[in-house]
Design a protein around this motif. Structure first.
Motif, PDB file in Angstrom:
ATOM      1  N   VAL A  75       0.783  -1.127   0.189  1.00 11.65           N
ATOM      2  CA  VAL A  75       0.028   0.080   0.066  1.00 11.65           C
ATOM      3  C   VAL A  75       0.919   1.283   0.135  1.00 11.65           C
ATOM      4  CG1 VAL A  75      -1.578   1.311   1.270  1.00 11.65           C
ATOM      5  CG2 VAL A  75      -1.992  -1.121   0.989  1.00 11.65           C
ATOM      6  N   LYS A  76       1.627   1.202   0.625  1.00  9.43           N
ATOM      7  CA  LYS A  76       2.914   2.360   0.778  1.00  9.43           C
ATOM      8  C   LYS A  76       3.415   2.508  -0.525  1.00  9.43           C
ATOM      9  CE  LYS A  76       7.191   3.730   3.035  1.00  9.43           C
ATOM     10  NZ  LYS A  76       8.051   3.907   1.787  1.00  9.43           N
ATOM     11  N   ASP A  77       3.750   1.538  -1.285  1.00  3.49           N
ATOM     12  CA  ASP A  77       4.228   1.789  -2.697  1.00  3.49           C
ATOM     13  C   ASP A  77       3.365   2.055  -3.551  1.00  3.49           C
ATOM     14  OD1 ASP A  77       6.918   0.678  -1.856  1.00  3.49           O
ATOM     15  OD2 ASP A  77       6.445  -1.357  -2.465  1.00  3.49           O
ATOM     16  N   LEU A  78       2.245   1.670  -3.627  1.00  2.00           N
ATOM     17  CA  LEU A  78       0.907   2.413  -4.308  1.00  2.00           C
ATOM     18  C   LEU A  78       0.718   3.603  -4.190  1.00  2.00           C
ATOM     19  CD1 LEU A  78      -1.227  -0.977  -4.412  1.00  2.00           C
ATOM     20  CD2 LEU A  78      -0.179  -0.114  -6.365  1.00  2.00           C
ATOM     21  N   ARG A  79       0.712   4.044  -2.864  1.00  2.39           N
ATOM     22  CA  ARG A  79       0.177   5.433  -2.627  1.00  2.39           C
ATOM     23  C   ARG A  79       1.392   6.433  -3.193  1.00  2.39           C
ATOM     24  NH1 ARG A  79      -2.312   4.219   3.562  1.00  2.39           N
ATOM     25  NH2 ARG A  79      -4.490   3.914   2.969  1.00  2.39           N
ATOM     26  N   GLU A  80       2.665   6.028  -3.037  1.00  4.16           N
ATOM     27  CA  GLU A  80       3.674   6.661  -3.558  1.00  4.16           C
ATOM     28  C   GLU A  80       3.477   6.900  -5.048  1.00  4.16           C
ATOM     29  OE1 GLU A  80       7.243   4.839  -2.296  1.00  4.16           O
ATOM     30  OE2 GLU A  80       7.156   5.585  -0.165  1.00  4.16           O
ATOM     31  N   GLN A  81       2.980   5.914  -5.699  1.00  2.00           N
ATOM     32  CA  GLN A  81       2.682   6.002  -6.922  1.00  2.00           C
ATOM     33  C   GLN A  81       1.415   6.928  -7.354  1.00  2.00           C
ATOM     34  OE1 GLN A  81       3.033   2.632  -9.533  1.00  2.00           O
ATOM     35  NE2 GLN A  81       4.654   1.813  -8.148  1.00  2.00           N
ATOM     36  N   GLY A  82       0.764   7.210  -6.315  1.00  2.00           N
ATOM     37  CA  GLY A  82      -0.447   8.243  -6.600  1.00  2.00           C
ATOM     38  C   GLY A  82      -1.941   7.516  -6.534  1.00  2.00           C
TER      39      GLY A  82
END
Length: 175
Positions: free
Chosen positions: A127-134
């Motif tokens: 989720v952290k990775d995905l949120r960093e991608q917007g």
């Protein structure tokens, strides 16, 4: 297929006993080998049909986590018409070097798809990775929630966990 029968079939297909180290670092004397239920076309079809009912309205991308949830996300994508992306544990060092392969997640409402959840550790990292991608991520679907604490752990990070089955329910159905 009733939920009780589905629980029994998943148990029969994938429940094994022994000494297992879980991703969470915990040890367990029982394990659900998710590859046994995600590789069975009949079970995968029934599971994905049941998961359709849990997909939040407005979901624009289904994000299957490497590696066990990829078949689930693909099957659910076929049932719903919602595009999928496949989330790696870490970006590959060659080619596109992406952590999420498939549909673009930037600015989209993304629902995480997972197989078995104990503490949600990998979910939180992804989720952290995905949120960093917007990506806008607020929901997680799983086939089996092993530990009731996972719901609170994920809620603390703004994530609603929607399990198809819980370990408690499965145990009731097979006893």
């Amino acid at each position: 297929m009733s939920k009780k029968l589905l629980a029994q079939e998943i148990y029969k297909a994938s429940h094994i006993t022994g000494d297992f180290l879980l991703r969470s670092g915990q040890r367990s004397n029982e394990y659900f080998d998710k590859y046994m239920f995600t590789s069975d076309p009949t079970l995968l079809d029934v599971i994905s049909e049941e998961l359709v009912n849990l997909v939040p309205k407005g979901t624009e991308v289904l994000a299957g986590l490497e590696m066990g949830a990829i078949p689930l996300a693909a099957a659910l994508s076929m049932k719903t018409g919602i595009p999928a992306t496949y989330v790696r544990k870490e970006a590959k060092a060659y080619g596109t070097c992406k952590v999420a392969e498939g549909s673009n997640v930037k600015g989209k409402k993304v629902c995480i798809i997972e197989d078995v959840v104990t503490t949600g550790g990998q979910i939180l990292l992804s989720v952290k990775d995905l949120r960093e991608q917007g990506a806008d991520v607020s929901h997680v679907l799983c086939v089996i929630r092993r530990n009731p604490n996972a719901t609170e752990i994920l809620a603390a990070e703004g994530l609603e966990l929607r399990p198809l089955l819980t370990m408690e329910f499965i145990k009731e159905c097979v006893s």
